[in-house]
Design an enzyme around this catalytic site. Structure first.
Site, PDB file in Angstrom:
ATOM      1  N   SER A 119       0.817  -1.213   0.000  1.00 14.15           N
ATOM      2  CA  SER A 119       0.000   0.000   0.000  1.00 14.15           C
ATOM      3  C   SER A 119       0.846   1.257   0.000  1.00 14.15           C
ATOM      4  CB  SER A 119      -0.820   0.072   1.287  1.00 14.15           C
ATOM      5  OG  SER A 119      -1.765  -0.913   1.334  1.00 14.15           O
ATOM      6  N   HIS A 140      -0.786  -2.459  -7.196  1.00 17.91           N
ATOM      7  CA  HIS A 140      -1.579  -2.107  -6.017  1.00 17.91           C
ATOM      8  C   HIS A 140      -3.072  -2.164  -6.328  1.00 17.91           C
ATOM      9  CE1 HIS A 140      -2.552   1.117  -2.746  1.00 17.91           C
ATOM     10  NE2 HIS A 140      -2.821  -0.098  -2.339  1.00 17.91           N
ATOM     11  N   GLU A 152      -3.197   0.478  -9.252  1.00 17.48           N
ATOM     12  CA  GLU A 152      -2.157   1.509  -9.293  1.00 17.48           C
ATOM     13  C   GLU A 152      -0.837   0.774  -9.557  1.00 17.48           C
ATOM     14  OE1 GLU A 152      -1.498   3.386  -5.425  1.00 17.48           O
ATOM     15  OE2 GLU A 152      -1.303   5.338  -6.386  1.00 17.48           O
ATOM     16  N   ASN A 190      -2.701   6.258  -1.393  1.00 19.78           N
ATOM     17  CA  ASN A 190      -2.654   6.384   0.068  1.00 19.78           C
ATOM     18  C   ASN A 190      -1.994   7.655   0.567  1.00 19.78           C
ATOM     19  OD1 ASN A 190      -4.156   4.201   1.058  1.00 19.78           O
ATOM     20  ND2 ASN A 190      -2.564   2.836   0.279  1.00 19.78           N
TER      21      ASN A 190
HETATM   22  C1  LIG Z   1      -5.546   0.761   1.718  1.00 18.29           C
HETATM   23  C2  LIG Z   1      -5.121   0.692   0.320  1.00 18.29           C
HETATM   24  O1  LIG Z   1      -3.932   0.468   0.067  1.00 18.29           O
HETATM   25  C3  LIG Z   1      -5.984   0.911  -0.827  1.00 18.29           C
HETATM   26  C4  LIG Z   1      -7.440   0.650  -0.667  1.00 18.29           C
HETATM   27  O2  LIG Z   1      -7.911  -0.378  -1.018  1.00 18.29           O
HETATM   28  S1  LIG Z   1      -8.300   1.882   0.038  1.00 18.29           S
HETATM   29  C5  LIG Z   1      -9.941   1.293   0.030  1.00 18.29           C
HETATM   30  C6  LIG Z   1     -10.590   1.486  -1.312  1.00 18.29           C
HETATM   31  N1  LIG Z   1     -11.952   1.036  -1.239  1.00 18.29           N
HETATM   32  C7  LIG Z   1     -12.961   1.879  -0.950  1.00 18.29           C
HETATM   33  O3  LIG Z   1     -12.770   3.067  -0.814  1.00 18.29           O
HETATM   34  C8  LIG Z   1     -14.290   1.221  -0.821  1.00 18.29           C
HETATM   35  C9  LIG Z   1     -15.361   2.194  -0.440  1.00 18.29           C
HETATM   36  N2  LIG Z   1     -16.624   1.498  -0.339  1.00 18.29           N
HETATM   37  C10 LIG Z   1     -17.363   1.155  -1.411  1.00 18.29           C
HETATM   38  O4  LIG Z   1     -17.014   1.432  -2.558  1.00 18.29           O
HETATM   39  C11 LIG Z   1     -18.660   0.423  -1.153  1.00 18.29           C
HETATM   40  O5  LIG Z   1     -19.064   0.682   0.165  1.00 18.29           O
HETATM   41  C12 LIG Z   1     -18.538  -1.128  -1.376  1.00 18.29           C
HETATM   42  C13 LIG Z   1     -18.272  -1.416  -2.845  1.00 18.29           C
HETATM   43  C14 LIG Z   1     -17.456  -1.760  -0.533  1.00 18.29           C
HETATM   44  C15 LIG Z   1     -19.854  -1.768  -0.949  1.00 18.29           C
HETATM   45  O6  LIG Z   1     -20.857  -1.167  -1.669  1.00 18.29           O
HETATM   46  P1  LIG Z   1     -22.348  -1.014  -1.113  1.00 18.29           P
HETATM   47  O7  LIG Z   1     -23.170  -0.524  -2.241  1.00 18.29           O
HETATM   48  O8  LIG Z   1     -22.307  -0.272   0.156  1.00 18.29           O
HETATM   49  O9  LIG Z   1     -22.736  -2.461  -0.660  1.00 18.29           O
HETATM   50  P2  LIG Z   1     -23.330  -3.664  -1.445  1.00 18.29           P
HETATM   51  O10 LIG Z   1     -24.570  -3.297  -2.189  1.00 18.29           O
HETATM   52  O11 LIG Z   1     -23.421  -4.727  -0.405  1.00 18.29           O
HETATM   53  O12 LIG Z   1     -22.182  -4.071  -2.466  1.00 18.29           O
HETATM   54  C16 LIG Z   1     -22.057  -3.556  -3.782  1.00 18.29           C
HETATM   55  C17 LIG Z   1     -21.412  -4.635  -4.619  1.00 18.29           C
HETATM   56  O13 LIG Z   1     -20.085  -4.935  -4.115  1.00 18.29           O
HETATM   57  C18 LIG Z   1     -20.001  -6.328  -3.775  1.00 18.29           C
HETATM   58  N3  LIG Z   1     -19.159  -6.444  -2.578  1.00 18.29           N
HETATM   59  C19 LIG Z   1     -19.272  -5.712  -1.440  1.00 18.29           C
HETATM   60  N4  LIG Z   1     -18.302  -6.068  -0.583  1.00 18.29           N
HETATM   61  C20 LIG Z   1     -17.579  -7.028  -1.191  1.00 18.29           C
HETATM   62  C21 LIG Z   1     -16.443  -7.785  -0.809  1.00 18.29           C
HETATM   63  N5  LIG Z   1     -15.838  -7.600   0.367  1.00 18.29           N
HETATM   64  N6  LIG Z   1     -15.943  -8.681  -1.689  1.00 18.29           N
HETATM   65  C22 LIG Z   1     -16.536  -8.884  -2.886  1.00 18.29           C
HETATM   66  N7  LIG Z   1     -17.595  -8.173  -3.309  1.00 18.29           N
HETATM   67  C23 LIG Z   1     -18.123  -7.275  -2.466  1.00 18.29           C
HETATM   68  C24 LIG Z   1     -21.429  -6.771  -3.520  1.00 18.29           C
HETATM   69  O14 LIG Z   1     -21.593  -8.153  -3.742  1.00 18.29           O
HETATM   70  C25 LIG Z   1     -22.190  -5.947  -4.539  1.00 18.29           C
HETATM   71  O15 LIG Z   1     -22.054  -6.564  -5.799  1.00 18.29           O
HETATM   72  P3  LIG Z   1     -23.161  -6.334  -6.979  1.00 18.29           P
HETATM   73  O16 LIG Z   1     -23.313  -4.872  -7.179  1.00 18.29           O
HETATM   74  O17 LIG Z   1     -22.513  -7.017  -8.118  1.00 18.29           O
HETATM   75  O18 LIG Z   1     -24.403  -6.969  -6.493  1.00 18.29           O
HETATM   76  N1  LIG Z   2      -6.458  -3.890   3.415  1.00 16.58           N
HETATM   77  C1  LIG Z   2      -6.508  -3.108   2.351  1.00 16.58           C
HETATM   78  O1  LIG Z   2      -7.494  -2.382   2.147  1.00 16.58           O
HETATM   79  C2  LIG Z   2      -5.374  -3.100   1.392  1.00 16.58           C
HETATM   80  C3  LIG Z   2      -4.171  -3.696   1.703  1.00 16.58           C
HETATM   81  N2  LIG Z   2      -3.142  -3.667   0.804  1.00 16.58           N
HETATM   82  C4  LIG Z   2      -1.866  -4.298   1.122  1.00 16.58           C
HETATM   83  O2  LIG Z   2      -1.996  -5.699   0.909  1.00 16.58           O
HETATM   84  C5  LIG Z   2      -1.161  -6.405   1.829  1.00 16.58           C
HETATM   85  C6  LIG Z   2      -2.003  -7.399   2.612  1.00 16.58           C
HETATM   86  O3  LIG Z   2      -3.037  -6.697   3.292  1.00 16.58           O
HETATM   87  P1  LIG Z   2      -4.368  -7.427   3.787  1.00 16.58           P
HETATM   88  O4  LIG Z   2      -4.757  -8.498   2.848  1.00 16.58           O
HETATM   89  O5  LIG Z   2      -5.321  -6.374   4.152  1.00 16.58           O
HETATM   90  O6  LIG Z   2      -3.820  -8.109   5.140  1.00 16.58           O
HETATM   91  P2  LIG Z   2      -4.360  -9.365   5.940  1.00 16.58           P
HETATM   92  O7  LIG Z   2      -3.870  -9.187   7.337  1.00 16.58           O
HETATM   93  O8  LIG Z   2      -5.801  -9.593   5.665  1.00 16.58           O
HETATM   94  O9  LIG Z   2      -3.587 -10.599   5.242  1.00 16.58           O
HETATM   95  C7  LIG Z   2      -2.204 -10.769   5.191  1.00 16.58           C
HETATM   96  C8  LIG Z   2      -1.953 -12.262   5.022  1.00 16.58           C
HETATM   97  O10 LIG Z   2      -0.584 -12.504   4.752  1.00 16.58           O
HETATM   98  C9  LIG Z   2      -0.139 -13.546   5.617  1.00 16.58           C
HETATM   99  N3  LIG Z   2       1.305 -13.450   5.812  1.00 16.58           N
HETATM  100  C10 LIG Z   2       1.994 -12.659   6.660  1.00 16.58           C
HETATM  101  N4  LIG Z   2       3.321 -12.871   6.501  1.00 16.58           N
HETATM  102  C11 LIG Z   2       3.453 -13.833   5.550  1.00 16.58           C
HETATM  103  C12 LIG Z   2       4.558 -14.486   4.927  1.00 16.58           C
HETATM  104  N5  LIG Z   2       5.800 -14.204   5.275  1.00 16.58           N
HETATM  105  N6  LIG Z   2       4.309 -15.398   3.957  1.00 16.58           N
HETATM  106  C13 LIG Z   2       3.051 -15.702   3.589  1.00 16.58           C
HETATM  107  N7  LIG Z   2       1.966 -15.111   4.125  1.00 16.58           N
HETATM  108  C14 LIG Z   2       2.165 -14.197   5.099  1.00 16.58           C
HETATM  109  C15 LIG Z   2      -0.937 -13.330   6.874  1.00 16.58           C
HETATM  110  O11 LIG Z   2      -0.874 -14.441   7.720  1.00 16.58           O
HETATM  111  P3  LIG Z   2      -0.997 -14.177   9.333  1.00 16.58           P
HETATM  112  O12 LIG Z   2      -2.453 -14.089   9.585  1.00 16.58           O
HETATM  113  O13 LIG Z   2      -0.341 -15.360   9.907  1.00 16.58           O
HETATM  114  O14 LIG Z   2      -0.240 -12.920   9.655  1.00 16.58           O
HETATM  115  C16 LIG Z   2      -2.315 -13.045   6.285  1.00 16.58           C
HETATM  116  O15 LIG Z   2      -2.981 -14.241   5.923  1.00 16.58           O
HETATM  117  C17 LIG Z   2      -0.451  -5.344   2.683  1.00 16.58           C
HETATM  118  O16 LIG Z   2       0.781  -5.025   2.099  1.00 16.58           O
HETATM  119  C18 LIG Z   2      -1.411  -4.161   2.571  1.00 16.58           C
HETATM  120  O17 LIG Z   2      -0.788  -2.933   2.787  1.00 16.58           O
HETATM  121  C19 LIG Z   2      -3.282  -3.090  -0.427  1.00 16.58           C
HETATM  122  C20 LIG Z   2      -4.463  -2.528  -0.806  1.00 16.58           C
HETATM  123  C21 LIG Z   2      -5.588  -2.445   0.090  1.00 16.58           C
END
Ligand SMILES: CC(=O)CC(=O)SCCNC(=O)CCNC(=O)[C@H](O)C(C)(C)COP(=O)(O)OP(=O)(O)OC[C@H]1O[C@@H](n2cnc3c(N)ncnc32)[C@H](O)[C@@H]1OP(=O)(O)O
Ligand SMILES: NC(=O)C1=CN([C@@H]2O[C@H](COP(=O)(O)OP(=O)(O)OC[C@H]3O[C@@H](n4cnc5c(N)ncnc54)[C@H](OP(=O)(O)O)[C@@H]3O)[C@@H](O)[C@H]2O)C=CC1
Length: 285
Positions: A119, A140, A152, A190
């Site tokens: 991330s 990403h 990304e 991010n």
């Molecule tokens: C941290 C990082 O490095 C980067 C990141 O990822 S940052 C996070 C980026 N993501 C976001 O910002 C998500 C923001 N949230 C959303 O877009 C929406 O709330 C959401 C898509 C998650 C859910 O949408 P919603 O309209 O509130 O709920 P809901 O109607 O239940 O779901 C919409 C669709 O998504 C699907 N869905 C929801 N959650 C899901 C999940 N966890 N896995 C798979 N599909 C999922 C549903 O099945 C539904 O599918 P259809 O439209 O095909 O029927």
């Molecule tokens: N959460 C998010 O929204 C997003 C996350 N990411 C990135 O994706 C990556 C994973 O995040 P996320 O899926 O949320 O995390 P989770 O905690 O859901 O999953 C991480 C998984 O990796 C396993 N793991 C840890 N170390 C090892 C290893 N050495 N070898 C194999 N498996 C290992 C963990 O096992 P254990 O449970 O034993 O630790 C766990 O099953 C991170 O780099 C995160 O920054 C990117 C985009 C969005």
């Protein structure tokens, strides 16, 4: 470069989603984690998602079966020998990722691309742990992977053009939209999203408003699909903290200091949805 077999490492929320979309696009996929129970948990998430697609009439049972047939559980990193592309999605920790990339560099065939779903961590530094920095790249995905359109793509300092082009083509085959960025802490997604989430946590910490009020304001006032605190719980509060730490350390600017309340919750094991508690309470899944 022709990609046929992909290994996804880390069967958590991101890894399971990445494995699902790769298998749905026709690739053969190994879903790998340290222990069988973790891989099983990831496989169950994929099963559940595909069953939902069948229930909604978007996929037949046969198609679901074919996708599942393309997915293989793995707890042996040696399976990387059979892969053209490895996508790492383990915990957001540089030491864990570089150790893993060192091992992958030994097991993966010479032509294989090593991608990280990190991330925020520098791709150039992850690449430097290998003898093939030109074949290391950031891929990403956004959470939830089956739903979000963006990938990304982050070029490390030495990433080869051919590798970039291959990852761009794979992303399109996954029905995603690739966007290219350079390698700076937090990339673009991010660098912009996480300070907003951190600021929302500060607002709660300082008693300006409740989590519910903060989320309602951003949902109804700014049309965000989820409020920032619901989103933080959804991403994982541990991941949010690690990203803020990378931004803080990488830019050396106090505007990125993680909120003490975020640290406190992570120390307490309140990691958000995945642990059952964060800013909100969740049913155990
Ligand atoms: C941290 C990082 O490095 C980067 C990141 O990822 S940052 C996070 C980026 N993501 C976001 O910002 C998500 C923001 N949230 C959303 O877009 C929406 O709330 C959401 C898509 C998650 C859910 O949408 P919603 O309209 O509130 O709920 P809901 O109607 O239940 O779901 C919409 C669709 O998504 C699907 N869905 C929801 N959650 C899901 C999940 N966890 N896995 C798979 N599909 C999922 C549903 O099945 C539904 O599918 P259809 O439209 O095909 O029927
Ligand atoms: N959460 C998010 O929204 C997003 C996350 N990411 C990135 O994706 C990556 C994973 O995040 P996320 O899926 O949320 O995390 P989770 O905690 O859901 O999953 C991480 C998984 O990796 C396993 N793991 C840890 N170390 C090892 C290893 N050495 N070898 C194999 N498996 C290992 C963990 O096992 P254990 O449970 O034993 O630790 C766990 O099953 C991170 O780099 C995160 O920054 C990117 C985009 C969005």
């Amino acid at each position: 470069m022709n990609i046929q077999t992909i290994m996804v490492i880390g069967a958590g929320q991101m890894g399971s989603g990445i494995a699902q979309v790769c298998a749905m696009a026709g690739y053969s996929v190994y879903l790998h984690d340290l222990k069988e129970e973790f891989v099983e948990k990831g496989m169950n998430i994929v099963h559940k998602n595909l069953s939902r697609q069948v229930e909604k009439g978007r996929m037949t049972e046969e198609e679901k079966g074919a996708v599942l047939d393309r997915l293989t559980a793995s707890t042996e990193l040696k399976n990387a020998e059979k892969c053209d592309l490895i996508i790492e999605a383990v915990v957001e920790n540089m030491e864990v990722k570089t150790n893993l990339f060192k091992i992958l560099d030994e097991f993966a065939p010479e032509h294989a691309i090593l991608a990280s779903n990190t991330s925020s961590l520098p791709i150039t530094e992850i690449a430097a742990a290998t003898k093939r920095p030109e074949k290391v790249i950031g891929m990403h995905f956004m959470n939830p992977v089956p739903v979000m359109k963006l990938v990304e793509i982050i070029r490390g300092l030495q990433t080869a053009d051919e590798v970039y082009e291959t990852i761009e083509a794979v992303s399109r085959k996954l029905s995603k939209v690739p966007v290219e960025v350079n390698d700076f802490p937090g990339f673009i997604s991010n660098r912009i999203l996480m300070p907003m989430i951190n600021e929302a946590i500060f607002a709660v910490y300082e008693g300006v408003a409740t989590p519910e009020a903060v989320d309602e304001i951003m949902k109804l006032g700014m049309n965000h699909p989820m409020g920032p605190l619901t989103l933080a719980d959804f991403i994982g509060l541990d991941t949010c903290l690690y990203i803020m730490e990378t931004l803080h350390e990488g830019f050396g600017d106090d505007k990125y200091r993680p909120c003490p309340l975020l640290r406190k919750y992570v120390k307490a094991g309140w990691l958000g949805k995945k642990s059952g508690k964060g800013f909100y309470d969740y049913q155990a899944n």
